[in-house]
Design a protein around this motif. Sequence first.
Motif, PDB file in Angstrom:
ATOM      1  N   GLN A 145      40.878  11.226 -21.822  1.00  0.00           N
ATOM      2  CA  GLN A 145      41.469  10.010 -21.431  1.00  0.00           C
ATOM      3  C   GLN A 145      41.649   9.996 -20.015  1.00  0.00           C
ATOM      4  OE1 GLN A 145      45.157  10.275 -23.469  1.00  0.00           O
ATOM      5  NE2 GLN A 145      45.809   8.038 -22.499  1.00  0.00           N
ATOM      6  N   ASP A 146      41.841  10.874 -19.349  1.00  0.00           N
ATOM      7  CA  ASP A 146      41.842  10.793 -17.506  1.00  0.00           C
ATOM      8  C   ASP A 146      40.868  10.318 -17.202  1.00  0.00           C
ATOM      9  OD1 ASP A 146      44.589  11.624 -17.657  1.00  0.00           O
ATOM     10  OD2 ASP A 146      44.144  13.776 -17.559  1.00  0.00           O
ATOM     11  N   ALA A 147      39.578  10.626 -17.594  1.00  0.00           N
ATOM     12  CA  ALA A 147      38.242  10.300 -17.040  1.00  0.00           C
ATOM     13  C   ALA A 147      37.874   8.956 -17.500  1.00  0.00           C
ATOM     14  CB  ALA A 147      36.995  11.406 -17.341  1.00  0.00           C
ATOM     15  N   ALA A 148      38.397   8.339 -18.666  1.00  0.00           N
ATOM     16  CA  ALA A 148      37.942   7.028 -19.032  1.00  0.00           C
ATOM     17  C   ALA A 148      38.707   6.087 -18.399  1.00  0.00           C
ATOM     18  CB  ALA A 148      38.517   7.010 -20.537  1.00  0.00           C
ATOM     19  N   VAL A 149      40.021   6.345 -17.682  1.00  0.00           N
ATOM     20  CA  VAL A 149      40.716   5.289 -16.912  1.00  0.00           C
ATOM     21  C   VAL A 149      39.735   5.126 -15.590  1.00  0.00           C
ATOM     22  CG1 VAL A 149      42.749   5.119 -15.268  1.00  0.00           C
ATOM     23  CG2 VAL A 149      42.911   6.066 -17.710  1.00  0.00           C
ATOM     24  N   SER A 150      39.165   6.182 -14.951  1.00  0.00           N
ATOM     25  CA  SER A 150      38.302   6.395 -13.643  1.00  0.00           C
ATOM     26  C   SER A 150      37.189   5.330 -14.160  1.00  0.00           C
ATOM     27  CB  SER A 150      37.891   7.580 -13.288  1.00  0.00           C
ATOM     28  OG  SER A 150      37.076   7.512 -12.162  1.00  0.00           O
ATOM     29  N   TYR A 151      36.616   5.583 -15.252  1.00  0.00           N
ATOM     30  CA  TYR A 151      35.351   4.665 -15.573  1.00  0.00           C
ATOM     31  C   TYR A 151      35.619   3.144 -15.838  1.00  0.00           C
ATOM     32  CZ  TYR A 151      32.360   8.964 -16.691  1.00  0.00           C
ATOM     33  OH  TYR A 151      31.725   9.962 -16.719  1.00  0.00           O
ATOM     34  N   THR A 152      36.860   3.061 -16.421  1.00  0.00           N
ATOM     35  CA  THR A 152      37.411   1.623 -16.525  1.00  0.00           C
ATOM     36  C   THR A 152      37.534   0.903 -15.220  1.00  0.00           C
ATOM     37  OG1 THR A 152      38.386   2.188 -18.771  1.00  0.00           O
ATOM     38  CG2 THR A 152      39.145   0.126 -17.421  1.00  0.00           C
ATOM     39  N   THR A 153      38.078   1.786 -14.222  1.00  0.00           N
ATOM     40  CA  THR A 153      38.312   1.111 -12.683  1.00  0.00           C
ATOM     41  C   THR A 153      36.843   0.687 -12.169  1.00  0.00           C
ATOM     42  OG1 THR A 153      40.457   2.307 -12.538  1.00  0.00           O
ATOM     43  CG2 THR A 153      39.390   1.552 -10.788  1.00  0.00           C
ATOM     44  N   GLN A 154      35.825   1.635 -12.406  1.00  0.00           N
ATOM     45  CA  GLN A 154      34.721   1.444 -11.762  1.00  0.00           C
ATOM     46  C   GLN A 154      33.959   0.143 -12.366  1.00  0.00           C
ATOM     47  OE1 GLN A 154      32.150   4.940 -11.052  1.00  0.00           O
ATOM     48  NE2 GLN A 154      33.741   6.055 -11.753  1.00  0.00           N
ATOM     49  N   ILE A 155      34.237  -0.056 -13.628  1.00  0.00           N
ATOM     50  CA  ILE A 155      33.450  -1.144 -14.517  1.00  0.00           C
ATOM     51  C   ILE A 155      34.084  -2.292 -14.106  1.00  0.00           C
ATOM     52  CG2 ILE A 155      33.298  -2.083 -16.681  1.00  0.00           C
ATOM     53  CD1 ILE A 155      33.038   0.748 -17.811  1.00  0.00           C
ATOM     54  N   LEU A 156      35.385  -2.539 -13.860  1.00  0.00           N
ATOM     55  CA  LEU A 156      36.107  -3.786 -13.515  1.00  0.00           C
ATOM     56  C   LEU A 156      35.702  -3.974 -11.892  1.00  0.00           C
ATOM     57  CD1 LEU A 156      39.603  -2.923 -14.920  1.00  0.00           C
ATOM     58  CD2 LEU A 156      37.956  -4.746 -15.802  1.00  0.00           C
ATOM     59  N   SER A 157      35.789  -3.134 -11.176  1.00  0.00           N
ATOM     60  CA  SER A 157      35.217  -3.306  -9.923  1.00  0.00           C
ATOM     61  C   SER A 157      33.633  -4.001  -9.701  1.00  0.00           C
ATOM     62  CB  SER A 157      35.271  -2.030  -9.031  1.00  0.00           C
ATOM     63  OG  SER A 157      34.789  -2.491  -7.709  1.00  0.00           O
ATOM     64  N   LEU A 158      33.037  -3.578 -10.642  1.00  0.00           N
ATOM     65  CA  LEU A 158      31.533  -4.159 -10.414  1.00  0.00           C
ATOM     66  C   LEU A 158      31.457  -5.553 -11.177  1.00  0.00           C
ATOM     67  CD1 LEU A 158      29.600  -0.799 -11.657  1.00  0.00           C
ATOM     68  CD2 LEU A 158      29.441  -1.855  -9.516  1.00  0.00           C
ATOM     69  N   GLN A 159      32.203  -5.593 -12.114  1.00  0.00           N
ATOM     70  CA  GLN A 159      32.226  -6.986 -12.776  1.00  0.00           C
ATOM     71  C   GLN A 159      32.637  -8.075 -11.894  1.00  0.00           C
ATOM     72  OE1 GLN A 159      34.702  -6.406 -16.535  1.00  0.00           O
ATOM     73  NE2 GLN A 159      32.977  -5.766 -17.424  1.00  0.00           N
ATOM     74  N   SER A 160      33.837  -7.486 -11.040  1.00  0.00           N
ATOM     75  CA  SER A 160      34.397  -8.538  -9.992  1.00  0.00           C
ATOM     76  C   SER A 160      33.173  -8.734  -8.817  1.00  0.00           C
ATOM     77  CB  SER A 160      35.676  -7.822  -9.278  1.00  0.00           C
ATOM     78  OG  SER A 160      36.109  -8.643  -8.352  1.00  0.00           O
ATOM     79  N   ASP A 161      32.560  -7.708  -8.671  1.00  0.00           N
ATOM     80  CA  ASP A 161      31.602  -8.060  -7.759  1.00  0.00           C
ATOM     81  C   ASP A 161      30.471  -8.991  -8.163  1.00  0.00           C
ATOM     82  OD1 ASP A 161      32.772  -6.336  -5.751  1.00  0.00           O
ATOM     83  OD2 ASP A 161      31.336  -4.597  -6.227  1.00  0.00           O
ATOM     84  N   ASN A 162      30.202  -8.798  -9.501  1.00  0.00           N
ATOM     85  CA  ASN A 162      29.098  -9.855  -9.974  1.00  0.00           C
ATOM     86  C   ASN A 162      29.620 -11.336  -9.953  1.00  0.00           C
ATOM     87  OD1 ASN A 162      27.228  -7.896 -10.371  1.00  0.00           O
ATOM     88  ND2 ASN A 162      27.429  -7.621 -12.568  1.00  0.00           N
ATOM     89  N   ALA A 163      30.994 -11.663 -10.407  1.00  0.00           N
ATOM     90  CA  ALA A 163      31.622 -12.814 -10.266  1.00  0.00           C
ATOM     91  C   ALA A 163      31.342 -13.396  -9.184  1.00  0.00           C
ATOM     92  CB  ALA A 163      32.999 -12.554 -10.891  1.00  0.00           C
ATOM     93  N   LYS A 164      31.967 -12.484  -7.980  1.00  0.00           N
ATOM     94  CA  LYS A 164      31.743 -13.093  -6.521  1.00  0.00           C
ATOM     95  C   LYS A 164      30.296 -13.642  -6.338  1.00  0.00           C
ATOM     96  CE  LYS A 164      32.696 -12.046  -1.801  1.00  0.00           C
ATOM     97  NZ  LYS A 164      31.481 -12.198  -1.317  1.00  0.00           N
ATOM     98  N   ASN A 165      29.462 -12.811  -6.508  1.00  0.00           N
ATOM     99  CA  ASN A 165      28.044 -12.810  -6.331  1.00  0.00           C
ATOM    100  C   ASN A 165      27.341 -14.244  -6.820  1.00  0.00           C
ATOM    101  OD1 ASN A 165      27.812 -10.764  -4.627  1.00  0.00           O
ATOM    102  ND2 ASN A 165      27.075  -9.325  -6.300  1.00  0.00           N
TER     103      ASN A 165
END
Length: 478
Positions: A145-165
Motif C-alpha cells: 500500500q505505501d509503495a502504491a501511493v508512490s507509484y500513483t504520484t509518479q503516474i499522475l505527474s507523467l500524465q500532467s506532463d503529457n497534457a502540457k505537451n
Amino acid sequence: MTTKKRICTVIIVLVIVCTVCVGGFFVWKKTGKGGSKSSQKVYVQKVSSLNTASDFKLSNRSFLGVVEAQESVDVKYDSSKTVAEILVKNGDSVKKGDKLLTYDVEAINLQLEQAKLEVERLQNEIASNKSQIAELEKEKKNANQDAAVSYTTQILSLQSDNAKNEYDIKAKNVEIKKLEASTKNAYVTASIDGTVKNVKTVDKLQQDGGDVIMQITEEGDYRIKGRFNEQNSKDIMQGASVIVKSRLDDSTWKGEITSVDTSPQKNSGDDIYSFGSSDEMSQSSNYAFYVKPESFDGLMLGQHVLIEIDNGQDTSINKTGIWLYSDFICKDGKKNYVWAKNEDGKIEKRYVEIGQKDEDNGDCEIKSGLEKGDYIAYPDKSIEEGMTATTNEADVSVPPNDLGTNDNSDADTEGGDEDIAFDGSGEDGMAIDEDMLASMTDEEIEEYFNKLYGEEENAGNADGENADAADADAAFAE
C-alpha cells in the motif's frame, strides 16, 4: 294701339324687369344681402409665408462638411520576421495590392524547421511518458500500500506532463501554419491607392521603436469629411454624386462620395456637428462620409462647406427675393396685380412687376410691388376693392375660390356666369338699346323689331297675326 305696338311694349317691359332683377341679384351677391362692401371680409396671408424662393435652409438634403487631409494608412511589419528588402521609397505612387517590402524567407524557413523539430520532440516525450506510465501501472499491482501511493504520484505527474505537451504541440502547429503561409506570402502589400510617405529603414525603425515602417496617403492633397445622422442615412451612399458649396461665396464643386463610415462618431463640445445636448438619449447618432471633389481649386485645409446630394438642382433657377405661385397673379389688360391689404386694412388692387417664371414649379418672381411683410389674398371673382382684410379664417365672408374661376388667365374673359348673367342681347345676339327705343316713335319701333326678329308683313297671314295679337293682349291684361 296696333297689335305690333302692343307686342313691342310687352317686350320692352319684360326687358326692363329682367334687367332690374338680374342687377338686384348681383348687388345682393356683392354686398351680402344689402350690406356694404367694407363689411365683407377677405382672408389674407403674409407674403413671407407664401414665398417659394429657395433661400438657404439646412434640410435633410444638406450636410455640413470640412476639408481635411487625405486618409493615411500606417504600414506595419512583423517584428518577429526579418525584413529582406523595402521595395518602395518616399513619393512613390502605389495601387492597392502592390508589394511594399519582403521578408527574409531563409529566416522564416529556419523558424519553420525549428518549430517542426519542437513538435517532434514533444511527441517523442509524450510517447516515452506513456511507456513509463504503463510500466508503473504493472509495478503498482504487485506493490504494497505505501509503495502504491508512490507509484500513483509518479503516474499522475507523467500524465500532467503529457497534457502540457499536447497543448504545446497544438500551439506549435498553429505557428507552423503561419510560417508556412509566410513563406508563400513573404511580403507586405498596400491596402489603398496612394503615395508612399515616411519610409523608415530597419535600423531607423529599431532606433525609434514601434512597428510602423511607412505610411500611404490617398491620392490628392485633401478630402472632404461630412457628417450625417441616423435620420437621413438613406440619402448617403458610396458612389453618389454631390455638390459642395462654399459658405464664403457662391463657389461650388462637384464630387462623389468615396466611402461611408458606419462607426458612430463621438461629439465634443467644440465639434461643429454637435447638437449641443449632453443627454445621450435625446441625441441622434452621427456618422462620417468622405467626398472626393473633381477639383480642389479654391478650397483650403480646414474650410467648412455644405454638401448636397446632386439631384440636378444646379440646373434649376436660383430663386431669391419674392416668388409666388402664378395662381395669385391676376391680369388687368397687360398689367399684373394681386389682391393686397393696404395701410387701412382694406383690400386693394396692387400692381406688381413679374420677372422670371418657373414653368415646372408654377411660380414666378415678383420684382416690385410687394414686400415680404405684405398680406395678399387668393384671387376670387367675388373680391372687390374696399373689402376688409382679415387673417382669421373664421371671419371670412367671401366664399373660397373655386379653382379655375379666378381671373389670372392671360386671355380677357367676358360674359362670366352665362347661366344667370343678362347682357341685354336678343335671341340672335343683336343688342337691344333701351335708350334708343325710348326715343323712337311707334312706327320706328315697329320697323326696328321687324328688322331685329326678321318679321315681314304678309297679307296672307292676317288671321295668324290677329290670333297672335289677341294672345299678347290677354297676356298683357293678366
